[in-house]
Structures are given as C-alpha cells and as structure tokens.
Scaffold this motif. Structure first.
Motif, PDB file in Angstrom:
ATOM      1  N   GLY A   1     -48.122 -23.777   9.467  1.00  0.00           N
ATOM      2  CA  GLY A   1     -47.507 -22.528   9.020  1.00  0.00           C
ATOM      3  C   GLY A   1     -47.182 -21.604  10.170  1.00  0.00           C
ATOM      4  O   GLY A   1     -46.079 -21.056  10.270  1.00  0.00           O
ATOM      5  N   HIS A   2     -48.156 -21.416  11.063  1.00  0.00           N
ATOM      6  CA  HIS A   2     -47.932 -20.533  12.214  1.00  0.00           C
ATOM      7  C   HIS A   2     -46.992 -21.174  13.230  1.00  0.00           C
ATOM      8  O   HIS A   2     -46.070 -20.541  13.728  1.00  0.00           O
ATOM      9  N   GLY A   3     -47.242 -22.438  13.549  1.00  0.00           N
ATOM     10  CA  GLY A   3     -46.508 -23.097  14.626  1.00  0.00           C
ATOM     11  C   GLY A   3     -45.074 -23.429  14.293  1.00  0.00           C
ATOM     12  O   GLY A   3     -44.205 -23.421  15.165  1.00  0.00           O
ATOM     13  N   ILE A   4     -44.804 -23.722  13.048  1.00  0.00           N
ATOM     14  CA  ILE A   4     -43.440 -24.115  12.678  1.00  0.00           C
ATOM     15  C   ILE A   4     -42.701 -22.942  12.030  1.00  0.00           C
ATOM     16  O   ILE A   4     -41.707 -22.465  12.542  1.00  0.00           O
ATOM     17  N   SER A   5     -43.222 -22.487  10.902  1.00  0.00           N
ATOM     18  CA  SER A   5     -42.519 -21.428  10.172  1.00  0.00           C
ATOM     19  C   SER A   5     -42.640 -20.071  10.845  1.00  0.00           C
ATOM     20  O   SER A   5     -41.656 -19.359  10.997  1.00  0.00           O
ATOM     21  N   GLY A   6     -43.857 -19.722  11.260  1.00  0.00           N
ATOM     22  CA  GLY A   6     -44.071 -18.400  11.849  1.00  0.00           C
ATOM     23  C   GLY A   6     -43.377 -18.201  13.181  1.00  0.00           C
ATOM     24  O   GLY A   6     -42.749 -17.175  13.422  1.00  0.00           O
ATOM     25  N   MET A   7     -43.482 -19.186  14.057  1.00  0.00           N
ATOM     26  CA  MET A   7     -42.825 -19.055  15.358  1.00  0.00           C
ATOM     27  C   MET A   7     -41.309 -19.089  15.213  1.00  0.00           C
ATOM     28  O   MET A   7     -40.601 -18.446  15.982  1.00  0.00           O
ATOM     29  N   GLY A   8     -40.813 -19.826  14.224  1.00  0.00           N
ATOM     30  CA  GLY A   8     -39.372 -19.854  13.967  1.00  0.00           C
ATOM     31  C   GLY A   8     -38.841 -18.493  13.539  1.00  0.00           C
ATOM     32  O   GLY A   8     -37.666 -18.190  13.729  1.00  0.00           O
TER      33      GLY A   8
END
Length: 139
Positions: free
Chosen positions: A105-112
C-alpha cells in the motif's frame, strides 16, 4: 554479497505490470491497492467483499497459473514451525495497523501519489530490510 539473478528488463516489466494493475484497480473500484487493507476489509467489512475476495484469490491463483503455463520450477521450503509463522503473521498484521498500511500500500499506491507518509514508511521498510539482511549475513 553476490547478485545472481540481476534481471533489469524483467524487473522493469514486472514493475510496469504492478503499476498497471494499481491503475486498473483504481479505475474500476475507486480504491487504492494495499494487501493488508484489502485483507482486513474482506474479513471485517460488508462493503466490496466480493471484490476483495477476487483480489486475494488472484494473489493465490496467480503463481499457480504461472507454474501451469511455464516450465520454470517454483520451489518453496518452510524451515520454521507453524506456531512461529503464525506469531510472525500476527505481528505483521499488528504492524500494518500501527503503520497505517503495508509495504504494498505504501510502496506502490502511496508513493505513486507522492504521499509523504508513504515515502517515509517505504524508506523505513527498505532500511530495516537491508539491515536485517546485513545482520543475518554477519551471524
């Protein structure tokens, strides 16, 4: 340290597919991808239950289909006890609640989305992961 399987083209293609999956999931569901959030919502919420089930089932069925359609071996060996793995899983679940999401969630969606909270969380995950590998290699 020895890098055996350095495959930048496959890594780029895999990352692109993950990014495309995030976009498709958001377009069709209006929600971001985060495995712990989807699993939690599947267990506790009555909203989007079928969508959450399909997502989780896809995570399980995906590697099975990959194995079926390719000749590559997927070897998995579990060397720890069931109880140790269960406790570790519970600790990961508690950690994702405290951290407000998991690595996906943080690494893919959140950073995007350039979320500062997700950027800090992902940097923390990476540093702890690197330190864990370094400490394990020293012992």
């Amino acid at each position: 340290m020895n890098i055996v399987n350095f495959t930048p083209i496959y890594a780029f293609l895999g990352g692109s597919l993950i990014g495309l999956a995030v976009v498709i999931f958001f377009v069709f569901n209006g929600r971001l991808i985060g495995i712990s959030g989807i699993a939690s919502n599947f267990l506790t919420s009555k909203n989007n239950r079928f969508d959450n089930f399909l997502f989780i089932a896809g995570l399980i069925i995906g590697p099975i289909l990959y194995k079926f359609f390719t000749s590559q071996e997927i070897n998995i060996s579990i060397s720890n006890s069931f109880y140790l793995l269960a406790v570790a899983g519970l600790l990961v679940g508690v950690g994702t609640r405290i951290g407000g999401g998991c690595t996906s969630g943080h690494g893919i969606s959140g950073m995007g989305r350039f979320s500062l909270r997700s950027i800090i969380a992902t940097i923390t995950f990476m540093i702890v992961g690197i330190l864990t590998v370094l400490v394990k290699n020293l012992v």
